[in-house]
Design a protein around this motif. Sequence first.
Motif, PDB file in Angstrom:
ATOM      1  N   ALA A 268       0.782  -1.183  -0.167  1.00 50.28           N
ATOM      2  CA  ALA A 268      -0.229  -0.252   0.033  1.00 50.28           C
ATOM      3  C   ALA A 268       0.547   1.022   0.262  1.00 50.28           C
ATOM      4  CB  ALA A 268      -0.709  -0.195   0.807  1.00 50.28           C
ATOM      5  N   HIS A 269       1.945   1.288   1.000  1.00 50.97           N
ATOM      6  CA  HIS A 269       2.733   1.758   0.757  1.00 50.97           C
ATOM      7  C   HIS A 269       4.606   1.706   1.482  1.00 50.97           C
ATOM      8  CE1 HIS A 269       4.102   6.179   0.486  1.00 50.97           C
ATOM      9  NE2 HIS A 269       4.242   6.661   1.469  1.00 50.97           N
ATOM     10  N   VAL A 270       5.309   2.002   1.101  1.00 54.64           N
ATOM     11  CA  VAL A 270       6.584   2.641   1.452  1.00 54.64           C
ATOM     12  C   VAL A 270       7.465   3.271   2.322  1.00 54.64           C
ATOM     13  CG1 VAL A 270       8.855   1.193   1.116  1.00 54.64           C
ATOM     14  CG2 VAL A 270       6.894   0.432  -0.370  1.00 54.64           C
ATOM     15  N   THR A 271       7.949   2.659   3.231  1.00 59.46           N
ATOM     16  CA  THR A 271       8.493   4.202   4.283  1.00 59.46           C
ATOM     17  C   THR A 271       9.788   4.290   4.004  1.00 59.46           C
ATOM     18  OG1 THR A 271       6.186   5.618   5.299  1.00 59.46           O
ATOM     19  CG2 THR A 271       8.594   5.367   6.275  1.00 59.46           C
ATOM     20  N   LEU A 272      10.938   4.095   3.597  1.00 62.50           N
ATOM     21  CA  LEU A 272      12.560   4.298   3.355  1.00 62.50           C
ATOM     22  C   LEU A 272      13.593   5.105   4.297  1.00 62.50           C
ATOM     23  CD1 LEU A 272      14.607   2.317   2.247  1.00 62.50           C
ATOM     24  CD2 LEU A 272      14.499   4.563   0.622  1.00 62.50           C
ATOM     25  N   PHE A 273      13.431   4.353   5.244  1.00 60.68           N
ATOM     26  CA  PHE A 273      14.669   5.032   6.581  1.00 60.68           C
ATOM     27  C   PHE A 273      16.114   4.720   5.908  1.00 60.68           C
ATOM     28  CE2 PHE A 273      11.382   3.834   8.622  1.00 60.68           C
ATOM     29  CZ  PHE A 273      10.666   5.046   9.854  1.00 60.68           C
ATOM     30  N   GLN A 274      16.725   6.263   5.282  1.00 59.17           N
ATOM     31  CA  GLN A 274      18.040   6.562   5.021  1.00 59.17           C
ATOM     32  C   GLN A 274      18.179   7.470   5.936  1.00 59.17           C
ATOM     33  OE1 GLN A 274      18.488   8.238   0.944  1.00 59.17           O
ATOM     34  NE2 GLN A 274      18.379  10.020   2.653  1.00 59.17           N
ATOM     35  N   ARG A 275      19.330   6.282   6.273  1.00 62.33           N
ATOM     36  CA  ARG A 275      20.737   6.992   7.304  1.00 62.33           C
ATOM     37  C   ARG A 275      21.544   7.706   6.520  1.00 62.33           C
ATOM     38  NH1 ARG A 275      24.790   3.417  10.450  1.00 62.33           N
ATOM     39  NH2 ARG A 275      26.199   3.144   8.332  1.00 62.33           N
ATOM     40  N   THR A 276      22.351   7.169   5.277  1.00 64.50           N
ATOM     41  CA  THR A 276      23.340   7.722   4.097  1.00 64.50           C
ATOM     42  C   THR A 276      22.438   7.838   3.235  1.00 64.50           C
ATOM     43  OG1 THR A 276      24.794   7.670   5.739  1.00 64.50           O
ATOM     44  CG2 THR A 276      25.230   8.349   4.090  1.00 64.50           C
ATOM     45  N   PRO A 277      22.329   8.371   1.677  1.00 66.35           N
ATOM     46  CA  PRO A 277      22.207   8.296   0.380  1.00 66.35           C
ATOM     47  C   PRO A 277      23.659   7.909  -0.003  1.00 66.35           C
ATOM     48  CG  PRO A 277      22.637  10.919   0.882  1.00 66.35           C
ATOM     49  CD  PRO A 277      22.825  10.171   2.307  1.00 66.35           C
ATOM     50  N   ALA A 278      23.136   6.700  -0.944  1.00 67.86           N
ATOM     51  CA  ALA A 278      24.282   5.921  -2.377  1.00 67.86           C
ATOM     52  C   ALA A 278      24.830   6.803  -2.991  1.00 67.86           C
ATOM     53  CB  ALA A 278      23.655   4.876  -1.543  1.00 67.86           C
ATOM     54  N   TRP A 279      25.937   7.153  -3.958  1.00 64.32           N
ATOM     55  CA  TRP A 279      26.181   7.623  -4.676  1.00 64.32           C
ATOM     56  C   TRP A 279      25.246   6.202  -5.858  1.00 64.32           C
ATOM     57  CZ3 TRP A 279      27.966  11.773  -6.635  1.00 64.32           C
ATOM     58  CH2 TRP A 279      28.168  12.511  -5.397  1.00 64.32           C
ATOM     59  N   ILE A 280      24.134   6.105  -6.784  1.00 63.03           N
ATOM     60  CA  ILE A 280      24.056   5.274  -7.581  1.00 63.03           C
ATOM     61  C   ILE A 280      24.428   5.715  -9.484  1.00 63.03           C
ATOM     62  CG2 ILE A 280      22.047   4.654  -7.724  1.00 63.03           C
ATOM     63  CD1 ILE A 280      20.673   5.651  -5.527  1.00 63.03           C
ATOM     64  N   VAL A 281      24.381   4.849  -9.727  1.00 67.76           N
ATOM     65  CA  VAL A 281      24.709   4.831 -11.553  1.00 67.76           C
ATOM     66  C   VAL A 281      23.999   4.400 -12.580  1.00 67.76           C
ATOM     67  CG1 VAL A 281      26.923   5.672 -10.953  1.00 67.76           C
ATOM     68  CG2 VAL A 281      26.993   3.221 -11.796  1.00 67.76           C
ATOM     69  N   PRO A 282      23.591   4.526 -13.742  1.00 69.80           N
ATOM     70  CA  PRO A 282      22.750   3.405 -14.037  1.00 69.80           C
ATOM     71  C   PRO A 282      22.638   1.875 -14.606  1.00 69.80           C
ATOM     72  CG  PRO A 282      23.429   5.683 -15.242  1.00 69.80           C
ATOM     73  CD  PRO A 282      24.542   5.928 -14.127  1.00 69.80           C
ATOM     74  N   ARG A 283      22.061   1.038 -14.461  1.00 74.26           N
ATOM     75  CA  ARG A 283      23.029  -0.062 -14.415  1.00 74.26           C
ATOM     76  C   ARG A 283      22.567  -0.380 -15.796  1.00 74.26           C
ATOM     77  NH1 ARG A 283      18.839  -4.830 -13.046  1.00 74.26           N
ATOM     78  NH2 ARG A 283      20.031  -6.526 -12.786  1.00 74.26           N
ATOM     79  N   GLY A 284      22.072  -0.809 -16.923  1.00 75.16           N
ATOM     80  CA  GLY A 284      21.815  -0.788 -18.074  1.00 75.16           C
ATOM     81  C   GLY A 284      21.463  -2.487 -18.138  1.00 75.16           C
ATOM     82  N   GLY A 285      22.180  -2.814 -18.769  1.00 79.41           N
ATOM     83  CA  GLY A 285      21.682  -4.419 -19.214  1.00 79.41           C
ATOM     84  C   GLY A 285      20.573  -4.736 -19.586  1.00 79.41           C
ATOM     85  N   ASP A 286      20.535  -5.275 -19.997  1.00 81.61           N
ATOM     86  CA  ASP A 286      19.387  -6.337 -20.577  1.00 81.61           C
ATOM     87  C   ASP A 286      19.170  -7.976 -20.724  1.00 81.61           C
ATOM     88  OD1 ASP A 286      18.892  -4.245 -23.041  1.00 81.61           O
ATOM     89  OD2 ASP A 286      21.188  -3.991 -23.468  1.00 81.61           O
ATOM     90  N   ASP A 287      17.947  -8.061 -20.808  1.00 76.12           N
ATOM     91  CA  ASP A 287      17.569  -9.829 -21.235  1.00 76.12           C
ATOM     92  C   ASP A 287      17.969  -9.892 -21.937  1.00 76.12           C
ATOM     93  OD1 ASP A 287      15.308  -9.487 -19.356  1.00 76.12           O
ATOM     94  OD2 ASP A 287      13.729  -9.415 -20.407  1.00 76.12           O
ATOM     95  N   ILE A 288      19.469 -11.240 -22.303  1.00 77.02           N
ATOM     96  CA  ILE A 288      19.331 -11.679 -23.347  1.00 77.02           C
ATOM     97  C   ILE A 288      19.452 -13.098 -23.690  1.00 77.02           C
ATOM     98  CG2 ILE A 288      21.789 -13.372 -23.750  1.00 77.02           C
ATOM     99  CD1 ILE A 288      23.121 -12.185 -20.857  1.00 77.02           C
ATOM    100  N   ALA A 289      18.843 -12.599 -25.371  1.00 78.41           N
ATOM    101  CA  ALA A 289      17.991 -13.105 -25.986  1.00 78.41           C
ATOM    102  C   ALA A 289      18.540 -15.182 -25.918  1.00 78.41           C
ATOM    103  CB  ALA A 289      18.242 -12.761 -27.449  1.00 78.41           C
ATOM    104  N   PRO A 290      18.035 -15.863 -26.594  1.00 77.17           N
ATOM    105  CA  PRO A 290      18.026 -16.667 -27.004  1.00 77.17           C
ATOM    106  C   PRO A 290      18.576 -17.436 -27.906  1.00 77.17           C
ATOM    107  CG  PRO A 290      15.279 -17.444 -26.596  1.00 77.17           C
ATOM    108  CD  PRO A 290      16.256 -15.335 -26.579  1.00 77.17           C
ATOM    109  N   ALA A 291      19.614 -16.985 -28.886  1.00 78.81           N
ATOM    110  CA  ALA A 291      19.774 -16.737 -30.140  1.00 78.81           C
ATOM    111  C   ALA A 291      20.978 -17.006 -29.454  1.00 78.81           C
ATOM    112  CB  ALA A 291      19.148 -16.770 -31.693  1.00 78.81           C
ATOM    113  N   GLU A 292      20.848 -15.267 -28.880  1.00 79.69           N
ATOM    114  CA  GLU A 292      22.860 -15.240 -28.228  1.00 79.69           C
ATOM    115  C   GLU A 292      23.347 -16.233 -27.222  1.00 79.69           C
ATOM    116  OE1 GLU A 292      25.854 -12.547 -27.547  1.00 79.69           O
ATOM    117  OE2 GLU A 292      24.849 -12.902 -29.179  1.00 79.69           O
ATOM    118  N   ARG A 293      22.438 -16.171 -26.535  1.00 82.93           N
ATOM    119  CA  ARG A 293      23.400 -17.250 -25.075  1.00 82.93           C
ATOM    120  C   ARG A 293      23.399 -18.863 -26.133  1.00 82.93           C
ATOM    121  NH1 ARG A 293      17.226 -17.862 -21.715  1.00 82.93           N
ATOM    122  NH2 ARG A 293      16.772 -15.386 -21.566  1.00 82.93           N
TER     123      ARG A 293
END
Length: 489
Positions: free
Chosen positions: A192-217
């Motif tokens: 219904a709702h999330v409360t997030l207690f943050q002591r210290t914020p983090a440095w966050i960078v883009p994750r990126g990444g994709d699903d890997i197609a069966p043909a590539e596997r």
Amino acid sequence: MRVIDAVVVGAGFAGLAMVGALRRAGRDDVVVLERASDVGGTWRDNTYPGVACDVPAHLYSLAAHPHAGWSRTFAPGGEIQDYLRGVAEREALGDRLRLRTPMLGARWDAEGSVWRIDTGAEPLVARSLVLACGRLTEPNVPAIAGLESFPGPLFHSARWDHDVDLTGKRVAVVGTGASAVQLVPELARTAAHVTLFQRTPAWIVPRGGDDIAPAERERLAAHPGEMARLRAQLYAEGEERFASRSGDAAASTAARAIALGHLHAQVADPALRAALTPDYAFGCKRVLLSDAFYPAVASEAVSLEPTALARVDGSTLTAASGETYEADVLVLATGFAAAQQPYADLVHGDGETLAEHWSEGMTSFGSTVVAGFPNLYVLNGPNASLGHNSAVLMAEEQAAYVVRTLAERDRRPDRAVRVRPDAEAAYTDEIAAAAASTPWLTGGCRNWYIDERSGRLTLLWPGTVQAFRERLAGTDGSEFEPVHSPVRG
């Protein structure tokens, strides 16, 4: 009683890397102790919603067991657990693997040059003991006043209670580290709702990444050379990240700009952006990867409390700011007791326990062997963690060093190698000198890499994987006491 050549404690990545290295070296006389009912370590224990690795999957795997079947660039935790089960099967451990068999104690017998190991059932005797117990095994539960008064479900993220239905519940999450960053976006979809207690914020960078197609596997499975080239590319990219994590001015500035750009692109509210902006150096704490966390926190589904949870009065949660919140479920995403290893009290060497030897922080030579503990090897212990590349690579290098050291052990009349205390002290000083000017010590944050008892960097290796490989490859046995030294008992 039969003397086993080597007993390995733990059947996660490090333990399986160790037993594989032993067996490829022709050392089949090995027993693996695992306290749980399955292999997998961290990936067996962490099953929270959204759990995944933040290292590309093709590199976060053992060199001897490449895997083309990953479904995503960053593998979900369940796939990693299945992979480790497969590794255990391919290593054909059979009755060498003792599940539900904890190490309750281990004591060095100087007269017999063996380790005597208590499992609560059959005692074991081994020439060598390898601790591959992991560093993210014991959840850290913070001392929060009144925590025991919370009337609803309360659990750590590493002990997720899947019997609790979070649909329509008010969920509070304590912590904004690696687990929370993965977990909160998932909770925001169901609670219904999330409360997030943050002591210290983090440095966050883009994750990126994709699903890997069966043909590539299929392509990677059919062409091992392509898999090897992919691993080499991912390895090189990881090594390049060391500069930004360790304080190189240009690299850190560029990485910081990427992180701030990511934050500004995903969070429109200036006040919320300010609350999510770290005030410490990039790399001082673990840098996180996420494309979903900021949008979740910026949504109406999540309220960010920019201070720590200070007190619990039943279902009322009071933050350090004085703000109060109501919750039905409380999740502690508060990390692990990493700097003080839980097995240290159980291991008795020449006159002291590992806990006593490490009373001011973990020390070692080569991040693997410890003075006063003959024929003992610690994987994933002192200064063997990484903040920039795959930690699996470190465990593999340690396993290779152990195999070389066992050959040295076998050449000695008493079948025992003892690390010189001065060699351990010199290595500890070497680590301290390399870390002295890095953000981990000077960046203005509190991180889990540092042992607060001494202020030393005791978990991270302050260099690249290549530097670690060269450091261990350059050892020549002089780190051990000469053969003619008296046996200490």
